[in-house]
Design an enzyme around this catalytic site. Structure first.
Site, PDB file in Angstrom:
ATOM      1  N   GLY A  32       0.821  -1.207   0.000  1.00  0.00           N
ATOM      2  CA  GLY A  32       0.000   0.000   0.000  1.00  0.00           C
ATOM      3  C   GLY A  32       0.850   1.250   0.000  1.00  0.00           C
ATOM      4  N   LEU A  34       0.477   3.643  -2.050  1.00  0.00           N
ATOM      5  CA  LEU A  34       0.855   3.555  -3.462  1.00  0.00           C
ATOM      6  C   LEU A  34       1.404   4.878  -3.985  1.00  0.00           C
ATOM      7  CD1 LEU A  34      -2.178   1.474  -4.805  1.00  0.00           C
ATOM      8  CD2 LEU A  34       0.026   0.646  -3.912  1.00  0.00           C
ATOM      9  N   HIS A  38       4.641   2.240  -7.972  1.00  0.00           N
ATOM     10  CA  HIS A  38       3.659   1.144  -7.994  1.00  0.00           C
ATOM     11  C   HIS A  38       2.740   1.274  -9.219  1.00  0.00           C
ATOM     12  CE1 HIS A  38       4.168   1.435  -3.438  1.00  0.00           C
ATOM     13  NE2 HIS A  38       4.517   0.194  -3.699  1.00  0.00           N
ATOM     14  N   LYS A 149      12.747  -2.448  -9.659  1.00  0.00           N
ATOM     15  CA  LYS A 149      14.202  -2.565  -9.561  1.00  0.00           C
ATOM     16  C   LYS A 149      14.756  -1.742  -8.399  1.00  0.00           C
ATOM     17  CE  LYS A 149      15.067  -3.334 -14.461  1.00  0.00           C
ATOM     18  NZ  LYS A 149      15.631  -2.739 -15.681  1.00  0.00           N
ATOM     19  N   ASP A 151      14.024  -2.123  -5.335  1.00  0.00           N
ATOM     20  CA  ASP A 151      14.394  -3.155  -4.368  1.00  0.00           C
ATOM     21  C   ASP A 151      15.105  -4.263  -5.139  1.00  0.00           C
ATOM     22  OD1 ASP A 151      13.127  -1.951  -2.053  1.00  0.00           O
ATOM     23  OD2 ASP A 151      11.256  -2.364  -3.073  1.00  0.00           O
ATOM     24  N   GLN A 154      15.631  -7.597  -3.405  1.00  0.00           N
ATOM     25  CA  GLN A 154      14.357  -8.329  -3.311  1.00  0.00           C
ATOM     26  C   GLN A 154      14.027  -8.983  -4.655  1.00  0.00           C
ATOM     27  OE1 GLN A 154      10.582  -7.078  -1.220  1.00  0.00           O
ATOM     28  NE2 GLN A 154      10.039  -6.323  -3.240  1.00  0.00           N
ATOM     29  N   SER A 186       9.264   6.417  -3.149  1.00  0.00           N
ATOM     30  CA  SER A 186       9.181   5.413  -2.090  1.00  0.00           C
ATOM     31  C   SER A 186       8.094   5.810  -1.111  1.00  0.00           C
ATOM     32  CB  SER A 186      10.523   5.341  -1.350  1.00  0.00           C
ATOM     33  OG  SER A 186      10.347   4.703  -0.095  1.00  0.00           O
TER      34      SER A 186
HETATM   35  O1  PAF Z   1       8.114  -4.693  -1.981  1.00  0.00           O
HETATM   36  C1  PAF Z   1       7.154  -4.754  -1.175  1.00  0.00           C
HETATM   37  O2  PAF Z   1       6.323  -3.855  -1.076  1.00  0.00           O
HETATM   38  C2  PAF Z   1       7.029  -5.976  -0.266  1.00  0.00           C
HETATM   39  O3  PAF Z   1       8.281  -6.438   0.126  1.00  0.00           O
HETATM   40  C3  PAF Z   1       6.184  -7.088  -0.884  1.00  0.00           C
HETATM   41  C4  PAF Z   1       6.837  -7.663  -2.138  1.00  0.00           C
HETATM   42  C5  PAF Z   1       4.798  -6.579  -1.231  1.00  0.00           C
HETATM   43  C6  PAF Z   1       6.031  -8.245   0.111  1.00  0.00           C
HETATM   44  O4  PAF Z   1       5.373  -7.835   1.270  1.00  0.00           O
END
Ligand code: PAF
Length: 282
Positions: A32, A34, A38, A149, A151, A154, A186
């Site tokens: 969220g 957003l 996003h 990208k 993150d 991740q 962010s």
């Molecule tokens: O990148 C994020 O917002 C979170 O790490 C994710 C991928 C939604 C997992 O909670």
């Protein structure tokens, strides 16, 4: 009209039916708050798939004990309006009880890739991420899933997880979206004070400086790191937690730059901890 779904059962039934009818499903997992980063992923998903599902779930498993779980921004109505603006079809927005009816007995471990950078600074963070993303993939069962990208670590971990666990899902990496002055978008930028917000674009400038040294032929990581640190120290009041160079996506520390690498940084301001990176080479 974007529809909000809160139950796992309903979400699974829905995507099951949609797939039986021949639809492809694009999925953007989020916590969220957003922002344009996003929305770019969502817009790409609506372009590339018949149906787009996003999730909004602030996942407690990926927050450390002294992190911002309680204060993490939550505003489902504002988020739903934004999702609607890019034609998202469904928002999966479960409660904590729905996702974790009891403390999970079994958690997924992110392994070696999580022992460096953000994983080293935030122990357990990526285990929490891979656990929830596995669950979300099993509930939504998308054809494609979109990750930013920004993150980068991740993203590398999720790609490996999909490979290791044979998820039949294509991971799509989406470019970082920046403010006009270069600050990476962010959800945590709202924690910056006015003065820090003025300083924060210098993080990207420091990465650009390192990139230009690389382009001029410098291949010694330490030299790039030193200049990047110096620049951040001179232009911001933030405390540098990390400036490092790792191969991408293998995440192995590089003394000499060779092949595709990323320069990653984490800087702590009074309330906001910001990360940014740049991927260079090939
Ligand atoms: O990148 C994020 O917002 C979170 O790490 C994710 C991928 C939604 C997992 O909670």
């Amino acid at each position: 009209m974007t529809k909000i779904i809160t139950s796992i059962k309903e979400m699974r039934q829905l995507t099951n039916e949609l797939q039986l009818q021949g639809n492809t499903i694009g999925f953007v997992p989020t916590m969220g708050a957003l922002h344009d980063g996003h929305l770019k992923m969502m817009a790409q998903s609506t372009d590339e798939n018949d149906v787009t599902v996003i999730s909004i779930f602030v996942n407690p498993l990926q927050f450390g004990p002294n992190e911002d779980l309680a204060s993490y921004p939550r505003d489902i109505d504002a988020d739903a309006t934004k999702a609607q603006s890019v034609n998202v079809d469904y928002i999966f927005h479960p409660s904590e009880k729905e996702m974790y009816p009891q403390n999970p007995t079994i958690e997924v471990k992110a392994g070696r890739l999580a022992t460096v950078l953000e994983g080293a600074e935030r122990p357990g963070h990526f285990d929490g991420v891979v656990t929830i993303v596995n669950k979300l993939f099993n509930v939504v069962r998308p054809n494609k899933a979109y990750f930013g990208k920004k993150d980068a670590q991740q993203l590398a971990i999720i790609e490996k997880m999909v490979d290791d666990f044979n998820h039949p899902i294509k991971i799509i990496a989406v470019d970082i979206v920046r403010e006009e002055d270069g600050l990476a978008k962010s959800s945590r930028n709202i924690y910056l004070t006015e003065q820090e917000r003025l300083e924060a674009p210098h993080l990207f400038q420091s990465l650009r400086l390192a990139q230009s040294m690389y382009e001029q032929g410098e291949r010694e990581s330490e030299k790039l790191i030193e200049k990047t640190r110096e620049y951040i120290e001179q232009h911001t009041s933030g405390n540098i937690e990390t400036v490092a160079i790792y191969s991408y996506p293998q995440l192995i520390k590089q003394e000499q730059i060779n092949g595709k690498i990323f320069i990653s940084l984490a800087v702590k301001f009074s309330k906001a901890r910001l990360i940014d990176n740049i991927i260079i080479g090939n």
